[in-house]
Scaffold this active site. Structure first.
Site: not given
Length: 494
Positions: A87, A137
């Site tokens: 990610c 993130h």
């Protein structure tokens, strides 16, 4: 009917047809003249959606009518490859156009430096409004803090990398009980399954900003696990017992794989519905022709192929992602397949090229806009794939290993610290069941692939060191849940 009346009706019909055939921008008389020269960007990012799971790619059991329609009027990238299939590294590489060992985010929950020059900052300098909705993130955590401590905290303004409109949470995978922080760090709740209100927010942003060029990034959490949390009406669309699996799913995992796949498909179909709503909102705003619309994903999911779940691994289920780019103003409304591989750092410079914005020297990826506008393929021989540090679900004790490799239009070649590891002919062996590495009849091919990989590593200043070297270099600690590598790793039997 009288001749005069017939002529009148024909004239009206011609006038109506002419209006109907006018480009969408003709309905926007209020638009700033800048809008006609600067394309908007709507970038939709799914999390963990692998390339094989869309109808337009030939999958006849997943329900993705809106993506299929989008593909029918877009550039379809058949070999969009995530440079590092996890990610945060994908996000950092996209936003900066750099490789993970340059920007330093090669491990989840590590911070992207404030000094990085990013997507939104570049477009903002060029006069664009900037907005971000969904999963971020990239804020990371302080050294020594709990590795997931920042996931539920607001992202400070100076850590938003140029995005002004802001409805963001660092990370969540609880899609039905989801909150976000706005520009002023006020905590709000997404009502219901968060994909749908996030899409509504995106449509509102587009409508309010249509008179000036804008960049909007919409980052969904699904179809990333948990696999069984899509709305019930979407779960009911799939019967796990009837789903077909890829031939590389071992027999002992097939029942589990079908259950997981059904839940994964339910998330995907829910997102497909949201994308349909978003595309309709862009049409209603009258900016479709002058909007570069991108749909892609950070990485794929093994989904029990080779007996594994999730990502990081070098096989196609993890590294290949869907990617569509629609830009009617320059590419028209016809679909076109692009077969040469494109890597994560190449996306930003290519968007900048399509937007006629100069590409900063800090960007390492390639600008393929010239080839795309000329109707050509990319002319790219191969793209780099890598895992500098294995972690979390593929940590050392679970078989994780450092690797570097290349994905060409046809072949996959990967080496680890012990030497050549994988070689596949993906044309003859699309499920990567036959490893050709070190086989005599393929020694010339292996030598050729090794040469390409060496050139890629040299060009990116990558010395391919053990994981600990990079953790030390960037002053990182392994997360508390991760294992360290055994001291005798060079003697471990593969």
């Amino acid at each position: 009917m009288k001749p005069i009346l017939i002529l009148f009706l024909v004239a009206c019909s011609i006038a109506i047809s002419a209006d109907f055939l006018k480009p969408a921008k003709s309905n926007n008389s209020s638009l700033n003249p800048e809008q006609n020269t600067k394309p908007n960007i709507v970038f939709v990012l799914a999390d963990q959606w692998r390339a094989q799971e869309v109808g337009y790619a030939g999958n006849d059991q997943i329900i993705t009518p809106n993506l299929d329609k989008l593909a029918s009027e877009s550039l379809v990238f058949e070999n969009a490859i995530t440079t590092m299939a996890v990610c945060a590294p994908w996000r950092a590489s996209f936003l900066t156009g750099q490789y993970p060992l340059t920007h330093g985010v090669f491990y989840n929950d590590k911070p992207l430096p404030n000094e990085a020059l990013t997507f939104a900052e570049i477009y903002k300098e060029a006069g664009y409004q900037t907005g971000y909705i969904g999963k971020w993130h990239l804020n990371g955590h302080a050294r020594g803090a709990d590795p997931f401590s920042a996931r539920d905290q607001p992202v400070p303004k100076d850590r938003r990398q140029g995005f002004d409109y802001w409805k963001v949470r660092e990370v969540t995978h609880n899609y039905n009980n989801s909150f976000y922080f706005d520009e002023n760090d006020v905590k709000n709740t997404w009502e219901g399954y968060d994909v749908f209100p996030q899409t509504d927010s995106a449509i509102s942003y587009i409508t309010k900003n249509k008179e000036n060029p804008f960049v909007l990034m919409l980052s969904y959490g699904p179809p990333h696990d948990p696999y069984f949390s899509a709305p019930k009406e979407y779960q009911k669309l799939y019967d796990a017992g009837t789903l077909k699996l890829r031939p590389n799913v071992p027999e002992e995992f097939q029942d589990s794989a079908r259950r997981v796949l059904a839940g994964y498909y339910a998330h995907a179909t829910a997102i497909d519905k949201a994308i349909g709503d978003l595309l309709e909102g862009i049409e209603k705003a009258g900016v479709a022709d002058n909007t570069i619309f991108v749909f892609t994903s950070e990485h794929g999911d093994m989904l029990m192929s080779r007996g594994a779940l999730k990502k990081q691994r070098p096989w196609d289920e993890a590294i290949k992602v869907p990617m569509l780019i629609r830009y009617p103003g320059k590419f028209g409304h016809e679909s076109r397949e692009v077969f040469d591989p494109i890597g994560t750092p190449d996306i930003l410079p290519t968007l900048l090229g399509l937007s006629d914005i100069p590409i900063p020297k800090s960007i390492e990826g390639k600008d393929f806009s010239g080839n795309l506008l000329a109707g050509k393929d990319l002319g790219n021989e191969a793209t780099l794939i890598m895992l500098p540090v294995p972690f979390h679900e593929w940590q050392f004790k679970n078989g994780g290993r450092e690797y570097r490799g290349i994905r060409t239009k046809r072949y996959t070649y990967v080496k680890d610290l012990l030497g050549p590891w994988l070689l596949y002919d993906n044309e003859k062996d699309p499920y990567q069941l036959n490893n050709l590495v070190d086989q005599d009849e393929y020694k010339d091919l292996q030598k050729e692939m090794e040469g390409i990989l060496k050139k890629k590593l040299k060009a990116t200043h990558d010395k391919f060191l053990p994981a600990d070297e990079y953790m030390t270099q960037w002053n990182y600690l392994y997360d508390r849940t991760d294992s360290l590598r055994a001291e005798n790793y060079l003697q471990v039997d593969r």
